[in-house]
Design a protein around this motif. Structure first.
Motif, PDB file in Angstrom:
ATOM      1  N   ASP A 201       0.846  -1.189   0.000  1.00 21.60           N
ATOM      2  CA  ASP A 201       0.000   0.000   0.000  1.00 21.60           C
ATOM      3  C   ASP A 201       0.889   1.249   0.000  1.00 21.60           C
ATOM      4  O   ASP A 201       1.486   1.602   1.013  1.00 21.60           O
ATOM      5  N   PHE A 202       0.971   1.925  -1.165  1.00 18.19           N
ATOM      6  CA  PHE A 202       1.818   3.098  -1.301  1.00 18.19           C
ATOM      7  C   PHE A 202       1.070   4.395  -1.003  1.00 18.19           C
ATOM      8  O   PHE A 202       1.484   5.476  -1.434  1.00 18.19           O
ATOM      9  N   ASN A 203      -0.032   4.298  -0.284  1.00 12.66           N
ATOM     10  CA  ASN A 203      -0.790   5.491   0.094  1.00 12.66           C
ATOM     11  C   ASN A 203       0.062   6.370   1.011  1.00 12.66           C
ATOM     12  O   ASN A 203       0.741   5.879   1.924  1.00 12.66           O
ATOM     13  N   VAL A 204       0.011   7.695   0.777  1.00 14.64           N
ATOM     14  CA  VAL A 204       0.830   8.609   1.575  1.00 14.64           C
ATOM     15  C   VAL A 204       0.359   8.671   3.024  1.00 14.64           C
ATOM     16  O   VAL A 204       1.107   9.125   3.901  1.00 14.64           O
ATOM     17  N   ASN A 205      -0.854   8.230   3.284  1.00 12.22           N
ATOM     18  CA  ASN A 205      -1.371   8.224   4.650  1.00 12.22           C
ATOM     19  C   ASN A 205      -0.986   6.968   5.415  1.00 12.22           C
ATOM     20  O   ASN A 205      -1.273   6.859   6.606  1.00 12.22           O
ATOM     21  N   GLY A 206      -0.362   6.019   4.739  1.00 16.85           N
ATOM     22  CA  GLY A 206       0.087   4.781   5.380  1.00 16.85           C
ATOM     23  C   GLY A 206       1.582   4.796   5.617  1.00 16.85           C
ATOM     24  O   GLY A 206       2.316   5.684   5.156  1.00 16.85           O
ATOM     25  N   GLY A 207       2.037   3.806   6.343  1.00 17.25           N
ATOM     26  CA  GLY A 207       3.457   3.761   6.685  1.00 17.25           C
ATOM     27  C   GLY A 207       4.304   2.967   5.721  1.00 17.25           C
ATOM     28  O   GLY A 207       5.536   3.072   5.759  1.00 17.25           O
ATOM     29  N   TYR A 208       3.675   2.162   4.847  1.00 13.71           N
ATOM     30  CA  TYR A 208       4.465   1.298   3.962  1.00 13.71           C
ATOM     31  C   TYR A 208       5.350   2.112   3.025  1.00 13.71           C
ATOM     32  O   TYR A 208       6.504   1.748   2.780  1.00 13.71           O
ATOM     33  N   LEU A 209       4.826   3.204   2.484  1.00 17.16           N
ATOM     34  CA  LEU A 209       5.590   4.028   1.558  1.00 17.16           C
ATOM     35  C   LEU A 209       6.864   4.557   2.211  1.00 17.16           C
ATOM     36  O   LEU A 209       7.957   4.459   1.641  1.00 17.16           O
ATOM     37  N   TYR A 210       6.754   5.079   3.406  1.00 15.43           N
ATOM     38  CA  TYR A 210       7.903   5.689   4.080  1.00 15.43           C
ATOM     39  C   TYR A 210       8.885   4.621   4.570  1.00 15.43           C
ATOM     40  O   TYR A 210      10.109   4.828   4.515  1.00 15.43           O
ATOM     41  N   ILE A 211       8.344   3.512   5.039  1.00 15.97           N
ATOM     42  CA  ILE A 211       9.222   2.409   5.448  1.00 15.97           C
ATOM     43  C   ILE A 211      10.024   1.908   4.259  1.00 15.97           C
ATOM     44  O   ILE A 211      11.231   1.630   4.356  1.00 15.97           O
ATOM     45  N   THR A 212       9.369   1.773   3.102  1.00 19.81           N
ATOM     46  CA  THR A 212      10.050   1.294   1.900  1.00 19.81           C
ATOM     47  C   THR A 212      11.125   2.264   1.446  1.00 19.81           C
ATOM     48  O   THR A 212      12.224   1.854   1.040  1.00 19.81           O
ATOM     49  N   ILE A 213      10.842   3.567   1.509  1.00 21.53           N
ATOM     50  CA  ILE A 213      11.842   4.572   1.110  1.00 21.53           C
ATOM     51  C   ILE A 213      13.067   4.503   2.013  1.00 21.53           C
ATOM     52  O   ILE A 213      14.217   4.515   1.544  1.00 21.53           O
ATOM     53  N   ILE A 214      12.846   4.404   3.322  1.00 19.14           N
ATOM     54  CA  ILE A 214      13.975   4.343   4.261  1.00 19.14           C
ATOM     55  C   ILE A 214      14.774   3.067   4.066  1.00 19.14           C
ATOM     56  O   ILE A 214      16.016   3.073   4.045  1.00 19.14           O
ATOM     57  N   TYR A 215      14.072   1.943   3.896  1.00 21.46           N
ATOM     58  CA  TYR A 215      14.760   0.675   3.668  1.00 21.46           C
ATOM     59  C   TYR A 215      15.573   0.719   2.374  1.00 21.46           C
ATOM     60  O   TYR A 215      16.715   0.242   2.327  1.00 21.46           O
ATOM     61  N   ASN A 216      14.976   1.258   1.319  1.00 27.41           N
ATOM     62  CA  ASN A 216      15.664   1.302   0.034  1.00 27.41           C
ATOM     63  C   ASN A 216      16.909   2.168   0.111  1.00 27.41           C
ATOM     64  O   ASN A 216      17.970   1.810  -0.419  1.00 27.41           O
ATOM     65  N   PHE A 217      16.812   3.308   0.777  1.00 29.46           N
ATOM     66  CA  PHE A 217      17.978   4.172   0.954  1.00 29.46           C
ATOM     67  C   PHE A 217      19.050   3.470   1.784  1.00 29.46           C
ATOM     68  O   PHE A 217      20.245   3.507   1.456  1.00 29.46           O
ATOM     69  N   SER A 218      18.636   2.822   2.860  1.00 28.34           N
ATOM     70  CA  SER A 218      19.587   2.140   3.737  1.00 28.34           C
ATOM     71  C   SER A 218      20.280   0.988   3.024  1.00 28.34           C
ATOM     72  O   SER A 218      21.503   0.820   3.114  1.00 28.34           O
ATOM     73  N   VAL A 219      19.504   0.182   2.308  1.00 26.62           N
ATOM     74  CA  VAL A 219      20.076  -0.971   1.607  1.00 26.62           C
ATOM     75  C   VAL A 219      21.027  -0.515   0.505  1.00 26.62           C
ATOM     76  O   VAL A 219      22.116  -1.075   0.321  1.00 26.62           O
ATOM     77  N   SER A 220      20.630   0.506  -0.250  1.00 21.26           N
ATOM     78  CA  SER A 220      21.483   1.000  -1.336  1.00 21.26           C
ATOM     79  C   SER A 220      22.778   1.585  -0.783  1.00 21.26           C
ATOM     80  O   SER A 220      23.862   1.352  -1.336  1.00 21.26           O
ATOM     81  N   LEU A 221      22.687   2.334   0.306  1.00 21.28           N
ATOM     82  CA  LEU A 221      23.882   2.909   0.916  1.00 21.28           C
ATOM     83  C   LEU A 221      24.797   1.817   1.460  1.00 21.28           C
ATOM     84  O   LEU A 221      26.028   1.894   1.328  1.00 21.28           O
ATOM     85  N   ALA A 222      24.209   0.782   2.068  1.00 24.51           N
ATOM     86  CA  ALA A 222      25.015  -0.320   2.597  1.00 24.51           C
ATOM     87  C   ALA A 222      25.725  -1.064   1.478  1.00 24.51           C
ATOM     88  O   ALA A 222      26.899  -1.431   1.607  1.00 24.51           O
ATOM     89  N   LEU A 223      25.025  -1.302   0.365  1.00 23.72           N
ATOM     90  CA  LEU A 223      25.647  -1.997  -0.762  1.00 23.72           C
ATOM     91  C   LEU A 223      26.776  -1.162  -1.361  1.00 23.72           C
ATOM     92  O   LEU A 223      27.836  -1.696  -1.707  1.00 23.72           O
ATOM     93  N   TYR A 224      26.569   0.141  -1.467  1.00 20.99           N
ATOM     94  CA  TYR A 224      27.620   1.039  -1.975  1.00 20.99           C
ATOM     95  C   TYR A 224      28.840   1.021  -1.054  1.00 20.99           C
ATOM     96  O   TYR A 224      29.982   0.965  -1.519  1.00 20.99           O
ATOM     97  N   ALA A 225      28.595   1.027   0.254  1.00 19.40           N
ATOM     98  CA  ALA A 225      29.705   0.992   1.212  1.00 19.40           C
ATOM     99  C   ALA A 225      30.467  -0.325   1.124  1.00 19.40           C
ATOM    100  O   ALA A 225      31.698  -0.350   1.261  1.00 19.40           O
ATOM    101  N   LEU A 226      29.762  -1.417   0.890  1.00 16.19           N
ATOM    102  CA  LEU A 226      30.434  -2.711   0.765  1.00 16.19           C
ATOM    103  C   LEU A 226      31.309  -2.769  -0.487  1.00 16.19           C
ATOM    104  O   LEU A 226      32.391  -3.357  -0.466  1.00 16.19           O
TER     105      LEU A 226
END
Length: 216
Positions: A18-43
């Motif tokens: 559910d990518f609705n802006v009133n839900g938490g899934y959108l923001y959780i996914t954005i934070i996870y995606n940023f974190s995972v991408s940054l971790a992979l770049y650091a590795l």
């Protein structure tokens, strides 16, 4: 993030896909995606900075097998969530007639695909993490495991991570890694080209590095 997800689910503010802006899934996914991408770049940066030191351990296959399980499974789940949002994955009917949402169907596909992928990952792990390095120390006396509970206790004990972190950031270890890098570089030649060598030479490098680490 896992705790936040549980709290949001308890208040009905988190729904898979559910990518609705009133839900938490959108923001959780954005934070996870940023974190995972940054971790992979650091590795990748870590690998390029220590490639000479890690070359005797043949880390490329180890890196790909472990990190593909973590990172690719995350992006795979995100793609399935997007497909669900685009109505590519439809709702399903359960056996008793109750409707199952497309989010549950997408999560089921994710679990099914991961089970298939883990079969091939297990084969890759068999070749990435061979037992030959440990067989070189077969003459060492290894104490037997006392019990299953003691083994589980050692598995979940974070003390080894704390000790390893202190060890890795200690000045003595930094001097050792610099010296080891110079030794490995000299063994591979000083003309700017890395020689392939033989399997026996790579094994000698492994023994040299492992033994030096144990002597600290």
């Amino acid at each position: 993030m896992a705790v936040i997800t549980i709290i949001l689910q308890a208040f009905g503010k988190y729904h898979d896909g559910d990518f609705n802006v009133n839900g938490g899934y959108l923001y959780i996914t954005i934070i996870y995606n940023f974190s995972v991408s940054l971790a992979l770049y650091a590795l990748f940066l870590f690998f390029f900075a220590t490639s000479d030191l890690l070359r005797p351990y043949e880390p490329v296959l180890k890196f790909l097998t472990i990190k593909s399980v973590i990172f690719l499974s995350f992006w795979q789940g995100m793609v399935l969530a997007i497909l669900e949002r685009c109505s590519v994955i439809p709702n399903a009917l359960f056996i008793d007639g109750h409707e199952v949402g497309a989010g549950t169907v997408a999560a089921g596909w994710q679990n099914f695909i991961i089970c298939i992928e883990m079969f091939f990952a297990a084969i890759a792990l068999r070749y990435a993490f061979t037992c030959t390095v440990y067989q070189e120390k077969k003459n060492d006396v290894i104490p037997p495991m006392q019990s299953i509970s003691s083994g589980l206790k050692e598995t979940i004990n974070p003390g080894d991570m704390v000790q390893d972190a202190i060890h890795n950031f200690s000045p003595a270890y930094q001097q050792y890694t610099q010296q080891s890098t110079q030794d490995v570089t000299q063994q591979h030649g000083t003309n700017g080209k890395v020689s392939t060598g033989t399997k026996g030479s790579r094994k000698s490098d492994k023994i040299m590095l492992i033994t030096s680490d144990d002597e600290l």
